[in-house]
Write a protein that holds these residues in place. Structure first.
Motif, PDB file in Angstrom:
ATOM      1  N   MET A 187       0.760  -1.094  -0.062  1.00  0.00           N
ATOM      2  CA  MET A 187       0.019  -0.095   0.038  1.00  0.00           C
ATOM      3  C   MET A 187       0.757   1.321   0.091  1.00  0.00           C
ATOM      4  SD  MET A 187      -2.433   1.460   2.872  1.00  0.00           S
ATOM      5  CE  MET A 187      -3.397   0.009   3.395  1.00  0.00           C
ATOM      6  N   THR A 188       0.461   2.073  -0.871  1.00  0.00           N
ATOM      7  CA  THR A 188       1.123   3.436  -0.853  1.00  0.00           C
ATOM      8  C   THR A 188       0.258   4.818  -0.769  1.00  0.00           C
ATOM      9  OG1 THR A 188       2.868   2.650  -2.399  1.00  0.00           O
ATOM     10  CG2 THR A 188       2.542   5.101  -2.225  1.00  0.00           C
ATOM     11  N   ILE A 189       0.417   5.424   0.418  1.00  0.00           N
ATOM     12  CA  ILE A 189      -0.562   6.385   0.696  1.00  0.00           C
ATOM     13  C   ILE A 189      -0.144   7.826   0.257  1.00  0.00           C
ATOM     14  CG2 ILE A 189      -1.953   7.487   2.817  1.00  0.00           C
ATOM     15  CD1 ILE A 189      -1.351   4.806   4.156  1.00  0.00           C
ATOM     16  N   LEU A 190      -0.822   8.617  -0.351  1.00  0.00           N
ATOM     17  CA  LEU A 190      -0.564   9.850  -0.586  1.00  0.00           C
ATOM     18  C   LEU A 190      -1.344  10.745   0.259  1.00  0.00           C
ATOM     19  CD1 LEU A 190       0.717  12.277  -2.436  1.00  0.00           C
ATOM     20  CD2 LEU A 190      -1.155  12.084  -3.851  1.00  0.00           C
ATOM     21  N   VAL A 191      -0.699  11.947   1.088  1.00  0.00           N
ATOM     22  CA  VAL A 191      -1.284  12.801   2.000  1.00  0.00           C
ATOM     23  C   VAL A 191      -1.132  13.992   1.215  1.00  0.00           C
ATOM     24  CG1 VAL A 191      -1.360  14.128   4.128  1.00  0.00           C
ATOM     25  CG2 VAL A 191      -0.587  11.396   3.823  1.00  0.00           C
ATOM     26  N   THR A 192      -2.090  14.671   0.813  1.00  0.00           N
ATOM     27  CA  THR A 192      -2.155  16.134   0.094  1.00  0.00           C
ATOM     28  C   THR A 192      -2.006  17.224   1.367  1.00  0.00           C
ATOM     29  OG1 THR A 192      -4.405  16.774  -0.038  1.00  0.00           O
ATOM     30  CG2 THR A 192      -3.496  15.166  -1.653  1.00  0.00           C
ATOM     31  N   GLY A 193      -1.418  18.295   1.110  1.00  0.00           N
ATOM     32  CA  GLY A 193      -1.340  19.280   1.937  1.00  0.00           C
ATOM     33  C   GLY A 193      -0.391  19.069   3.104  1.00  0.00           C
ATOM     34  N   ALA A 194       0.577  18.245   2.677  1.00  0.00           N
ATOM     35  CA  ALA A 194       1.578  17.560   3.729  1.00  0.00           C
ATOM     36  C   ALA A 194       2.081  18.459   4.684  1.00  0.00           C
ATOM     37  CB  ALA A 194       2.083  16.484   2.936  1.00  0.00           C
ATOM     38  N   THR A 195       2.610  19.781   4.292  1.00  0.00           N
ATOM     39  CA  THR A 195       3.248  20.569   4.997  1.00  0.00           C
ATOM     40  C   THR A 195       2.182  21.541   5.964  1.00  0.00           C
ATOM     41  OG1 THR A 195       3.447  22.094   3.132  1.00  0.00           O
ATOM     42  CG2 THR A 195       5.220  20.535   3.568  1.00  0.00           C
ATOM     43  N   GLY A 196       1.102  21.264   5.812  1.00  0.00           N
ATOM     44  CA  GLY A 196       0.154  21.981   6.443  1.00  0.00           C
ATOM     45  C   GLY A 196      -0.027  21.471   7.880  1.00  0.00           C
ATOM     46  N   ARG A 222       0.687  17.295   8.291  1.00  0.00           N
ATOM     47  CA  ARG A 222       1.699  16.578   8.809  1.00  0.00           C
ATOM     48  C   ARG A 222       1.419  15.821  10.083  1.00  0.00           C
ATOM     49  NH1 ARG A 222       6.627  19.011   9.159  1.00  0.00           N
ATOM     50  NH2 ARG A 222       6.998  20.851   7.688  1.00  0.00           N
ATOM     51  N   LEU A 223       0.308  16.195  10.747  1.00  0.00           N
ATOM     52  CA  LEU A 223      -0.028  15.110  11.827  1.00  0.00           C
ATOM     53  C   LEU A 223      -0.586  13.953  11.217  1.00  0.00           C
ATOM     54  CD1 LEU A 223      -1.918  17.850  14.233  1.00  0.00           C
ATOM     55  CD2 LEU A 223       0.306  16.752  14.418  1.00  0.00           C
ATOM     56  N   ILE A 224      -1.319  13.979  10.098  1.00  0.00           N
ATOM     57  CA  ILE A 224      -1.524  12.605   9.598  1.00  0.00           C
ATOM     58  C   ILE A 224      -0.678  11.867   9.197  1.00  0.00           C
ATOM     59  CG2 ILE A 224      -2.966  11.603   7.527  1.00  0.00           C
ATOM     60  CD1 ILE A 224      -4.782  14.174   7.261  1.00  0.00           C
ATOM     61  N   ILE A 225       0.561  12.455   8.741  1.00  0.00           N
ATOM     62  CA  ILE A 225       1.546  11.511   8.651  1.00  0.00           C
ATOM     63  C   ILE A 225       2.276  10.686   9.768  1.00  0.00           C
ATOM     64  CG2 ILE A 225       4.140  11.658   7.816  1.00  0.00           C
ATOM     65  CD1 ILE A 225       3.262  13.457   5.530  1.00  0.00           C
ATOM     66  N   GLU A 226       2.379  11.674  10.891  1.00  0.00           N
ATOM     67  CA  GLU A 226       2.947  11.510  11.992  1.00  0.00           C
ATOM     68  C   GLU A 226       1.809  10.124  12.550  1.00  0.00           C
ATOM     69  OE1 GLU A 226       3.247  14.487  14.791  1.00  0.00           O
ATOM     70  OE2 GLU A 226       4.325  15.611  13.370  1.00  0.00           O
ATOM     71  N   SER A 227       0.497  10.302  12.418  1.00  0.00           N
ATOM     72  CA  SER A 227      -0.484   9.257  12.860  1.00  0.00           C
ATOM     73  C   SER A 227      -0.480   8.115  12.144  1.00  0.00           C
ATOM     74  CB  SER A 227      -1.705   9.940  13.014  1.00  0.00           C
ATOM     75  OG  SER A 227      -2.025  10.956  13.646  1.00  0.00           O
ATOM     76  N   LEU A 228      -0.040   8.244  11.062  1.00  0.00           N
ATOM     77  CA  LEU A 228      -0.015   6.962  10.092  1.00  0.00           C
ATOM     78  C   LEU A 228       1.231   6.197  10.675  1.00  0.00           C
ATOM     79  CD1 LEU A 228      -0.463   8.523   6.607  1.00  0.00           C
ATOM     80  CD2 LEU A 228      -1.893   6.612   7.649  1.00  0.00           C
ATOM     81  N   ILE A 229       2.321   6.854  10.832  1.00  0.00           N
ATOM     82  CA  ILE A 229       3.450   6.025  11.391  1.00  0.00           C
ATOM     83  C   ILE A 229       3.451   5.520  12.942  1.00  0.00           C
ATOM     84  CG2 ILE A 229       5.939   6.518  11.842  1.00  0.00           C
ATOM     85  CD1 ILE A 229       6.143   8.468   9.581  1.00  0.00           C
ATOM     86  N   ILE A 278       4.493   6.004   2.712  1.00  0.00           N
ATOM     87  CA  ILE A 278       3.663   7.208   2.719  1.00  0.00           C
ATOM     88  C   ILE A 278       4.651   8.297   1.592  1.00  0.00           C
ATOM     89  CG2 ILE A 278       3.086   9.157   4.156  1.00  0.00           C
ATOM     90  CD1 ILE A 278       3.436   7.356   6.597  1.00  0.00           C
ATOM     91  N   VAL A 279       3.505   8.956   0.774  1.00  0.00           N
ATOM     92  CA  VAL A 279       4.289  10.153   0.049  1.00  0.00           C
ATOM     93  C   VAL A 279       3.741  11.342   0.500  1.00  0.00           C
ATOM     94  CG1 VAL A 279       4.214  10.908  -2.230  1.00  0.00           C
ATOM     95  CG2 VAL A 279       4.351   8.368  -1.959  1.00  0.00           C
TER      96      VAL A 279
END
Length: 281
Positions: A1-10, A14-21, A30-31
């Motif tokens: 699975m590869t997940i793209l998070v848009t608006g990733a620096t907002g 940012r918090l979505i990426i942290e939560s995914l990890i 994660i992209v």
């Protein structure tokens, strides 16, 4: 699975990426999609250029991606066109899970911010994308500026009357996005997400007082009075009217509903108002 998070620096991205990890995704799954890739250097995942106004960049960012979370644009009035570019590209790429951060009761509410979210939800449905809609209530962090003002003046002035807000911290909403991205069983769902407690502005003033250590009073403003105060503070007429319309929506109950869905999704209580404000400040 590869997940793209848009608006990733907002703030939310940012918090979505942290939560995914935190919830078990590996960094190589994660992209981070960002308008300015340099600002994503500290995220610890692969970053790609993604500009909502540049469809070619959106299509390129989706290469090899299975799942997408479209973090709604912050550019009011331009959101739908930007969102539509991501929806169209995701459909063309055959994305198998599309998550969108929408607004409370987006398709039925009179909240002034809702029409672009309603149009986005309708476009997602028309695209045929397998989707999950997260209708996020207000972020507690939205009130940090009011907290700073109250710390100086001892006053919280607003036109919301006795309206209530079921806010939660961005971290709570980010955790919900991570859950639906990583877990099966959520496709086709529309989740109304809010904090466990719907508070009113007297309670918000009390929270401000607890944090600042000074008395804070909530001053109720009528619509015309509020617009005049905002104009006197330097806002143009259109912006002042927009803020007053937002408050009118709160007064009329647009943000008051909470049924525990957010807490159930994330597996813990949502962040209490005082705790969320204190952390944000």
């Amino acid at each position: 699975m590869t997940i793209l998070v848009t608006g990733a620096t907002g703030n939310l991205g940012r918090l979505i990426i942290e939560s995914l990890i935190e919830r078990g995704a590996s960094a190589d799954q994660i992209v981070a999609g960002a308008r300015d890739v340099a600002k994503a250097a500290d995220l610890g995942v692969r970053a790609v250029h993604l500009d909502y106004t540049d469809p070619a960049s959106v299509s390129a960012a989706l290469d090899g991606v299975d799942s997408v979370v479209l973090v709604s644009s912050s550019e009011v009035g331009q959101r739908f066109a930007q969102h539509k570019a991501v929806i169209d590209a995701a459909a063309a790429a055959g994305v198998t899970k599309f998550v969108y951060t929408s607004a409370p009761k987006a398709t039925t509410t009179d909240l002034i911010l809702a029409p672009e979210h309603k149009a986005t939800e309708e476009a997602i449905a028309a695209s045929g994308l397998p989707s999950v809609i997260l209708r996020n209530n207000w972020y507690t962090e939205n009130y940090v500026r009011d907290l700073a003002t109250a710390a100086e003046s001892g006053v919280l002035a607003a036109g919301v009357g006795d309206g209530r807000v079921a806010s939660a911290s961005r971290k709570d909403f980010a955790d919900a996005a991570a859950v639906v991205l990583l877990e099966d069983g959520h496709l086709g769902q529309v989740y109304e997400l809010g904090g466990d407690v719907a508070w009113n502005y007297d309670e918000l003033a009390a929270a401000f007082a607890e944090i600042t250590g000074r008395d804070v009073s909530y001053v109720r403003l009528g619509a015309d009075e509020q617009v005049a105060a905002l104009r006197a503070a330097g806002l143009d007429e259109g912006t002042a009217g927009f803020v007053a319309a937002l408050d009118a929506g709160i007064r009329d109950g647009a943000l008051a509903d909470t049924d525990g869905t957010l807490a159930r999704l994330i597996g813990r209580p949502t962040t209490p108002l005082v705790d969320g404000l204190r952390a944000a400040a």
